[in-house]
Motif scaffolding. Structure first.
Motif, PDB file in Angstrom:
ATOM      1  N   GLN A 217       0.970  -1.291  -0.076  1.00 33.22           N
ATOM      2  CA  GLN A 217       0.053  -0.001  -0.075  1.00 33.22           C
ATOM      3  C   GLN A 217       0.945   1.498  -0.073  1.00 33.22           C
ATOM      4  OE1 GLN A 217      -2.752   0.360   3.185  1.00 33.22           O
ATOM      5  NE2 GLN A 217      -3.261  -1.980   3.198  1.00 33.22           N
TER       6      GLN A 217
ATOM      7  N   GLU B 204      -0.235   9.558  -3.676  1.00 33.02           N
ATOM      8  CA  GLU B 204      -1.593  10.316  -3.647  1.00 33.02           C
ATOM      9  C   GLU B 204      -1.561  11.379  -2.555  1.00 33.02           C
ATOM     10  OE1 GLU B 204      -4.361   9.966  -5.394  1.00 33.02           O
ATOM     11  OE2 GLU B 204      -5.472  11.399  -4.190  1.00 33.02           O
ATOM     12  N   LEU B 205      -0.766  11.271  -1.482  1.00 37.40           N
ATOM     13  CA  LEU B 205      -0.634  12.008  -0.667  1.00 37.40           C
ATOM     14  C   LEU B 205       0.158  13.460  -1.220  1.00 37.40           C
ATOM     15  CD1 LEU B 205       0.008  10.118   2.805  1.00 37.40           C
ATOM     16  CD2 LEU B 205      -1.991  11.568   2.246  1.00 37.40           C
TER      17      LEU B 205
ATOM     18  N   GLY C 117       0.313  14.052  -4.583  1.00 39.07           N
ATOM     19  CA  GLY C 117      -0.411  14.612  -5.680  1.00 39.07           C
ATOM     20  C   GLY C 117       0.202  14.082  -6.922  1.00 39.07           C
ATOM     21  N   ILE C 118       1.009  13.126  -7.000  1.00 37.67           N
ATOM     22  CA  ILE C 118       1.749  12.906  -8.071  1.00 37.67           C
ATOM     23  C   ILE C 118       1.221  11.407  -8.669  1.00 37.67           C
ATOM     24  CG2 ILE C 118       3.746  14.036  -7.633  1.00 37.67           C
ATOM     25  CD1 ILE C 118       5.118  11.415  -6.839  1.00 37.67           C
ATOM     26  N   ASN C 119       1.578  10.913  -9.975  1.00 35.88           N
ATOM     27  CA  ASN C 119       0.853   9.697 -10.488  1.00 35.88           C
ATOM     28  C   ASN C 119       1.949   8.675 -10.200  1.00 35.88           C
ATOM     29  OD1 ASN C 119      -0.597   8.223 -12.109  1.00 35.88           O
ATOM     30  ND2 ASN C 119       0.729   8.585 -13.980  1.00 35.88           N
ATOM     31  N   TYR C 120       1.203   7.607  -9.988  1.00 37.37           N
ATOM     32  CA  TYR C 120       2.319   6.488  -9.846  1.00 37.37           C
ATOM     33  C   TYR C 120       1.735   5.138 -10.631  1.00 37.37           C
ATOM     34  CZ  TYR C 120      -2.252   4.378  -7.627  1.00 37.37           C
ATOM     35  OH  TYR C 120      -3.365   3.756  -7.401  1.00 37.37           O
TER      36      TYR C 120
ATOM     37  N   PRO D  61       1.674   3.604  -3.586  1.00 36.01           N
ATOM     38  CA  PRO D  61       0.731   4.368  -3.951  1.00 36.01           C
ATOM     39  C   PRO D  61       0.057   5.408  -3.084  1.00 36.01           C
ATOM     40  CG  PRO D  61       0.393   1.851  -4.441  1.00 36.01           C
ATOM     41  CD  PRO D  61       1.467   2.160  -3.776  1.00 36.01           C
ATOM     42  N   ARG D  62      -0.078   4.866  -1.775  1.00 29.40           N
ATOM     43  CA  ARG D  62      -0.556   6.058  -0.921  1.00 29.40           C
ATOM     44  C   ARG D  62       0.388   7.206  -0.714  1.00 29.40           C
ATOM     45  NH1 ARG D  62      -3.985   4.736   3.806  1.00 29.40           N
ATOM     46  NH2 ARG D  62      -4.822   2.906   4.018  1.00 29.40           N
TER      47      ARG D  62
END
Lengths: 257, 324
Positions: free
Chosen positions: A126, A133-134, A136-139, A129-130
């Motif tokens: 997890q 997201e925090l 604000g960028i792509n993964y 990706p978490r």
């Protein structure tokens, strides 16, 4: 290029796992860099060597994790950061870990962040990706190939055995799958140099994190070993009789045919 | 307290995957009698809604958009968040598939929520539910619960039994329109390497070959046995490294984790990395020439012998049963 690799100190998978009082016994166990994180470190080094810049390895843990950071530095990373939570947190989950790492990274202007796609101990996959997201960028997860051209990125990722080609751009977080590269072993000169490379140690206070803000959302109640399997039956006799017996057992006893 | 649960259904080649039905069953366990709402995202998924209802969903919401034809975390999270805001659920269940693994942490992060991944069993029901998940590559298990707030889990395929299909069930299949924009990842190519037919991670029977299979052609009898049993073929890393088969078949710590009802290991020595991918299978059969092979330690039934003799004999014996 400003490159970060997220690493975790984990149990060696070859270790026999023992449980006492509902917890895994860690005393005397061998610890390693999570194998998937080794792919991330190796890729980070290769990207830096091709594009210039700097590789920083980041981990959360206690002082014991210094050893894994030094190994990453010996492989070729430039700097290491240990976010030491030993005094501040009794328990953490993926929410906690991601929030701490994202707080650390938020003002670092990272171009590329690499992590393993999963840690072999907790196995949830997890945190990468978490964190993305925090921030604000792509993964892109479970990658097996990475090509960077300026800010354009072309990736091949593994999707349950199929492969997907993805085009995206920096800044980006990727998680490494087996097959991405062959992680190097630290060389002797690498090990010598690693001793002099910067290893910064931070605590939650240094990141302006309040313990309550990163309190785990989930709780492990118990850890236990799978029930010991009764010793299997190795069949005997003439091979064709064995096969007859096996099929009979699968049909009548195990009822799986 | 009863919970409204959102369950994300997942289609593959036009049909719902079994794990979607298993996720509905898990949702039922944790709902405490609350409503189960199935979700389907894609470019054309409306027709699959009824199937979710027959397997236990109370109603289904679909989001259709050309940008949802292929999964991207941006596209699917936009669709999901639109439904989430409309429905305000107390719990969410995804399958622990490539898609579920990729999407669930993003959603959990957006919602500042916990996420219990890769659940293989649920103890208790409703608010008392406790989740069991393998750790240390299946060498140990942990029991986890959600402290408070939203409950979000992903379930490992093939572990939680789906509910009996009930053709008499009916429910509303509605759609909402969501503007899917600004996708940061563009998928330019998909190469399907996995074999036709049964999905390895969801197969009830897996016939796996190792170095003992000796060549790519050596997989033929394994494939025949797998077809006969309605199962899938897998492989050890050794067989993949030796180029006998594609890496998409690899079972183990790196590769797929499978938990079929029947796992037949043919010519596989049983390296620890391989065991991590299959040791939780319900029944394990080992066929190996070496009586000292590790695989016999986890096998329920073992035959010491040449797989090229044993497997064709098994095929004959099983055919006899099937025709009776």
């Amino acid at each position: 290029m400003n490159i970060y690799a997220l690493v975790k100190r984990t149990f060696d998978t070859e270790e026999k796992i023992a449980v006492s009082g509902g917890k895994i016994v860690e005393d005397g166990a061998e610890f390693i860099i999570n194998p998937y994180d080794e792919y991330a470190i190796e890729e980070a080094i290769q990207v830096r060597d091709a594009n210039g810049g700097e590789v920083t390895v980041v981990t959360i843990g206690d002082e014991e994790a210094e050893k894994q950071l030094r190994t990453a530095l010996a492989m070729g990373a430039d700097k290491a950061v240990l976010i030491n939570t030993e005094d501040d947190l009794d328990e953490m989950d993926e929410f906690t870990a991601a929030k701490i790492i994202a707080e650390y990274l938020k003002d670092k202007d990272a171009d590329l962040i690499l992590a393993g796609n999963v840690a072999i101990d907790g196995g949830s996959g997890q945190v990468g990706p978490r964190v993305a997201e925090l921030l604000g960028i792509n993964y892109v997860t479970t990658i097996t190939n990475l090509e960077i051209d300026g800010t354009s990125v072309k990736i091949v990722r593994d999707v349950e055995g199929d492969s997907e080609t993805i085009e995206t751009s920096l800044p980006l977080l990727v998680t490494a799958q087996q097959g991405l590269n062959e992680p190097r072993y630290p060389s002797l000169p690498g090990i010598m140099k690693a001793k002099k490379k910067p290893l910064e140690e931070l605590e939650l206070d240094d990141l302006d994190i309040d313990e309550d803000d990163v309190e785990a959302k989930t709780e492990t109640i118990e850890v236990y070993l799978p029930p010991q399997k009764a010793a299997g039956r190795v069949l005997e006799g003439d091979l064709s009789d064995q096969v007859k017996e096996l099929v009979e057992l699968l049909n009548k006893e195990a009822k799986v045919l | 307290m009863s919970k409204k649960v959102l369950v994300l259904g997942e289609a593959r080649e036009g049909a719902l995957r079994n794990v979607s039905f298993e996720a509905i069953a898990a949702a039922k366990t944790i709902s405490g009698g609350g409503e189960i709402v199935g979700l389907l995202f894609g470019d054309s998924v409306q027709s699959l809604g009824e199937e979710m209802i027959k397997f236990g969903a109370d109603r289904v919401i679909t989001v259709e958009h050309p940008h949802l034809k292929h999964y991207t975390s941006d596209g699917f999270s936009q669709a999901f968040m639109a439904v989430y805001e409309q429905e305000n659920p107390e719990a969410i269940v995804f399958g622990h598939t490539a898609l579920g693994k990729d999407l669930s942490p993003k959603i959990a992060s957006k919602l500042a929520s916990g996420l219990i991944s890769d659940v293989t069993a649920i103890e208790g029901e409703g608010d008392d539910a406790v989740f069991i998940r393998p750790i240390y590559s299946g060498k140990a298990f942990e029991k986890v619960k959600s402290k408070e707030g939203l409950l979000f889990i992903t379930v490992r395929p093939n572990n939680i039994a789906s509910l009996e299909k009930d053709d008499s069930r009916s429910g509303d299949v509605s759609s909402i329109s969501v503007d899917i924009t600004n996708l940061r990842s563009v998928i330019s190519e998909v190469v399907r390497k996995s074999t036709e037919g049964v999905d390895l991670s969801e197969a009830k029977v897996v016939v796996a070959g190792g170095r003992g299979v000796k060549s790519a052609d050596g997989f033929a009898p394994l494939e025949e046995l797998a077809n006969l049993l309605g199962g899938a073929v897998g492989a050890s890393r050794g067989a993949c490294d030796a180029d006998y088969c594609d890496y998409s078949l690899q079972i183990g710590q790196t590769g797929k984790v499978v938990t079929p009802d029947l796992y037949i290991a043919a010519g596989i020595s049983g390296a620890i990395q391989h065991m991590a991918g299959m040791s939780n299978s319900k029944v394990i059969v080992a066929i190996n020439k070496d009586p000292e092979a590790n695989i016999f330690k986890v096998a329920d039934y073992g035959i010491v012998g040449d797989l090229f003799e044993v497997i064709p004999m098994m095929i004959e014996e099983i055919k006899k049963i099937k025709t009776n």
